[in-house]
Design a protein around this motif. Structure first.
Motif, PDB file in Angstrom:
ATOM      1  N   ALA A  37       0.822  -1.216   0.000  1.00 47.38           N
ATOM      2  CA  ALA A  37       0.000   0.000   0.000  1.00 47.38           C
ATOM      3  C   ALA A  37       0.860   1.274   0.000  1.00 47.38           C
ATOM      4  N   PRO A  38       1.663   1.460  -1.042  1.00 45.84           N
ATOM      5  CA  PRO A  38       2.511   2.651  -1.113  1.00 45.84           C
ATOM      6  C   PRO A  38       1.701   3.907  -1.407  1.00 45.84           C
ATOM      7  N   THR A  39       2.311   5.052  -1.157  1.00 47.03           N
ATOM      8  CA  THR A  39       1.713   6.296  -1.631  1.00 47.03           C
ATOM      9  C   THR A  39       1.899   6.330  -3.142  1.00 47.03           C
ATOM     10  N   GLN A  40       1.161   7.212  -3.797  1.00 48.44           N
ATOM     11  CA  GLN A  40       1.335   7.349  -5.241  1.00 48.44           C
ATOM     12  C   GLN A  40       2.779   7.742  -5.573  1.00 48.44           C
TER      13      GLN A  40
ATOM     14  N   GLU B  45       5.551   7.076  -3.820  1.00 51.89           N
ATOM     15  CA  GLU B  45       6.445   5.929  -3.618  1.00 51.89           C
ATOM     16  C   GLU B  45       6.338   4.942  -4.780  1.00 51.89           C
TER      17      GLU B  45
ATOM     18  N   THR C 147      -7.673   3.430  -4.228  1.00 51.23           N
ATOM     19  CA  THR C 147      -6.903   4.511  -3.615  1.00 51.23           C
ATOM     20  C   THR C 147      -7.622   4.908  -2.339  1.00 51.23           C
TER      21      THR C 147
ATOM     22  N   LYS D 263      -7.051   7.584   1.374  1.00 51.58           N
ATOM     23  CA  LYS D 263      -6.258   8.599   2.059  1.00 51.58           C
ATOM     24  C   LYS D 263      -5.311   7.931   3.050  1.00 51.58           C
ATOM     25  N   ASP D 264      -4.130   8.495   3.151  1.00 51.49           N
ATOM     26  CA  ASP D 264      -3.157   8.040   4.135  1.00 51.49           C
ATOM     27  C   ASP D 264      -3.673   8.406   5.522  1.00 51.49           C
TER      28      ASP D 264
ATOM     29  N   LYS E   3      -1.889  12.746   1.273  1.00 56.39           N
ATOM     30  CA  LYS E   3      -1.320  11.637   0.509  1.00 56.39           C
ATOM     31  C   LYS E   3      -2.389  10.596   0.194  1.00 56.39           C
ATOM     32  N   ARG E   4      -2.235   9.984  -0.966  1.00 61.36           N
ATOM     33  CA  ARG E   4      -3.115   8.895  -1.384  1.00 61.36           C
ATOM     34  C   ARG E   4      -2.313   7.607  -1.384  1.00 61.36           C
ATOM     35  N   ARG E   5      -2.862   6.563  -0.811  1.00 57.78           N
ATOM     36  CA  ARG E   5      -2.238   5.242  -0.807  1.00 57.78           C
ATOM     37  C   ARG E   5      -2.912   4.382  -1.868  1.00 57.78           C
TER      38      ARG E   5
ATOM     39  N   ALA F  25      -3.644   0.464  -2.976  1.00 52.63           N
ATOM     40  CA  ALA F  25      -3.679  -0.892  -2.404  1.00 52.63           C
ATOM     41  C   ALA F  25      -4.412  -1.841  -3.334  1.00 52.63           C
TER      42      ALA F  25
END
Length: 163
Positions: free
Chosen positions: A65-68, A70, A97, A99-100, A106-108, A110
């Motif tokens: 589940a990285p950020t966009q 990353e 997608t 929210k972190d 930030k958007r995660r 997954a």
């Protein structure tokens, strides 16, 4: 004998109709990428996914589940291209997608349950393709090739290239 020496029977089997020799590293990499991409796309067709999508699903899974940002760095893509590539995966319900939790800006990214299942389905088709590649090129050479390409794709290489 090493598959790249020119005397390997395996190399001779698939080099009977060679292309014109490359003089540019970029051109050689692009040509090889297109050719291999077509082979892997064909191998993954039964899962309804292409090689680029499979690689993206694997990166999302591996990075957990990285950020966009990353994910873009890991895939060596700009955010705009990443967004474009993610759209069909989101549309098909394989990726979501969110929210972190620590930073709402930030958007995660997954995998959904369906996305994890799609990745496993595609992996079952990818494994034989990967084995065929390694059978032609050699397992050791394949590993060295991946390591070299990963090093070339890394940000440090670009820094040194630009000097």
């Amino acid at each position: 004998m090493d598959a790249w020496t020119g005397t390997s029977p395996k190399r001779n089997e698939y080099m009977s109709n060679p292309l014109t020799p490359s003089v540019c590293n970029y051109g050689a990499l692009r040509r090889a990428t297109r050719g291999i991409g077509q082979l892997y796309d064909e191998a993954l067709r039964g899962a309804g996914i292409n090689a680029a999508q499979y690689t993206l699903l694997n990166a999302i899974s591996r990075l957990d589940a990285p950020t966009q940002g990353e994910l873009a760095v890991d895939m060596v893509m700009d955010l705009s291209a990443l967004g474009h590539t993610l759209k069909p995966l989101i549309r098909d319900g394989w990726v979501e997608t969110r929210k972190d939790e620590g930073d709402a800006r930030k958007r995660r990214i997954a995998l959904t349950k369906a996305g994890a299942a799609k990745r496993r389905e595609a992996e079952a088709l990818w494994r034989p393709a990967q084995s065929r590649f390694e059978g032609l090129v050699g397992r050791g050479v394949s590993k060295e090739l991946r390591e070299l390409l990963d090093a070339i794709a890394a940000p440090d290489f670009a820094t040194h290239f630009s000097i």
